[in-house]
Design an enzyme around this catalytic site. Sequence first.
Site, PDB file in Angstrom:
ATOM      1  N   GLU A 157      15.388  -3.026 -32.901  1.00 43.43           N
ATOM      2  CA  GLU A 157      14.460  -2.221 -32.098  1.00 43.43           C
ATOM      3  C   GLU A 157      13.861  -3.029 -30.957  1.00 43.43           C
ATOM      4  O   GLU A 157      13.495  -2.483 -29.923  1.00 43.43           O
ATOM      5  CB  GLU A 157      13.328  -1.660 -32.974  1.00 43.43           C
ATOM      6  CG  GLU A 157      13.724  -0.475 -33.805  1.00 43.43           C
ATOM      7  CD  GLU A 157      14.113   0.738 -32.984  1.00 43.43           C
ATOM      8  OE1 GLU A 157      14.771   0.577 -31.940  1.00 43.43           O
ATOM      9  OE2 GLU A 157      13.775   1.844 -33.389  1.00 43.43           O
ATOM     10  N   THR A 193      12.308   4.560 -23.787  1.00 44.63           N
ATOM     11  CA  THR A 193      11.240   4.228 -24.751  1.00 44.63           C
ATOM     12  C   THR A 193      10.352   3.125 -24.181  1.00 44.63           C
ATOM     13  O   THR A 193       9.119   3.180 -24.301  1.00 44.63           O
ATOM     14  CB  THR A 193      11.853   3.783 -26.102  1.00 44.63           C
ATOM     15  OG1 THR A 193      12.634   4.858 -26.612  1.00 44.63           O
ATOM     16  CG2 THR A 193      10.791   3.424 -27.115  1.00 44.63           C
TER      17      THR A 193
HETATM   18  N1  HSE Z   1       6.605   4.674 -32.107  1.00 44.75           N
HETATM   19  C1  HSE Z   1       7.625   4.577 -31.102  1.00 44.75           C
HETATM   20  C2  HSE Z   1       7.051   5.070 -29.796  1.00 44.75           C
HETATM   21  C3  HSE Z   1       8.812   5.397 -31.494  1.00 44.75           C
HETATM   22  O1  HSE Z   1       6.445   6.139 -29.785  1.00 44.75           O
HETATM   23  O2  HSE Z   1       7.195   4.386 -28.781  1.00 44.75           O
HETATM   24  C4  HSE Z   1       9.931   5.359 -30.485  1.00 44.75           C
HETATM   25  O3  HSE Z   1      10.926   6.312 -30.868  1.00 44.75           O
END
Ligand code: HSE
Length: 303
Positions: A131, A182
């Site tokens: 990640e 993201t």
């Molecule tokens: N918690 C993370 C975000 C998840 O919201 O950036 C990304 O899929």
Amino acid sequence: MKMVKVCSPGTSANLGPGYDVFGLALYEPYDTITIMKTDDDEKITISMEGEKCEEIPTDVDKNTAGVVAKKMMEDFNISDNIHIHIEKGIKPGSGLGSSSASCAGVAVAMNELFDLKLSKLEITKYASLGEAVAAGVPHADNVAPAIFGGFTMVVNYEPLEVLHTHVEFEVLVALPNIQISTKEAREIVPKNIPIKDMVNNVGKACGMVYALHTNNIELFGKYMMQDAVVEPCRASLIDGYSEIKEKVKDLVYGITISGSGPAIISLPKKEHVLEVKKIFKETWDCPIYYTKLGPGAYVLESK
Ligand code: HSE
């Protein structure tokens, strides 16, 4: 053992007030990951098929799943060479934990293929390393449900602690055709928040956990919609979202952005599933999943 094939589920993270903490494993969509031992000269090779996979690098150090496999091979002094084949059923950049599913699937497959006897928590730690490549930080709220299944809470990051609970309900997920990175969606989340917003989110998150344990989906959905911190900043990234939320408010128990989006996750009232589906379709004309919640990544085949 020469090869292992694993099914690894899509996931929905945050669920409103649980930023970087809450996650749900979906029954579909999912990725399928196969790892086999090879006689190739290279330590790790990667191939991919499925939607938009041409956008994902196959270079081991740039591929989220490759990073996970490489680290596990180093840590456990694995001398074999391997080939990883990823069938992407989860669209990359969708907000449904596409990269996490591949990371989780690889970590589970490595554990099985090399008989590493790792706990689910240890597998989650390895999977979350991938990640960092995708999002800049090793957040674990997608990999945790991808491995544990059901509903998960990442209650601590260093060291990683995950709580999980079995849940049974259906969700309706829409996948608008909008690109969201993201990394960028994380950058717009405020670094400091007013104490009243913190109180709101802690309260609603506690309420959601209580609701799950008392099997009260209505309450779970109501609190899921009351994030005062992250959703308000990200809503404008998804064209049509605010209007949809208003349109379906009496047809669903809850609706929010899935992860960093653009996927939207909702809990429709049983009698309104088709109506909500139609409203999603009219606005986004996009893939829609009505799915139950699922288990974590599991072995489909090994030989
Ligand atoms: N918690 C993370 C975000 C998840 O919201 O950036 C990304 O899929």
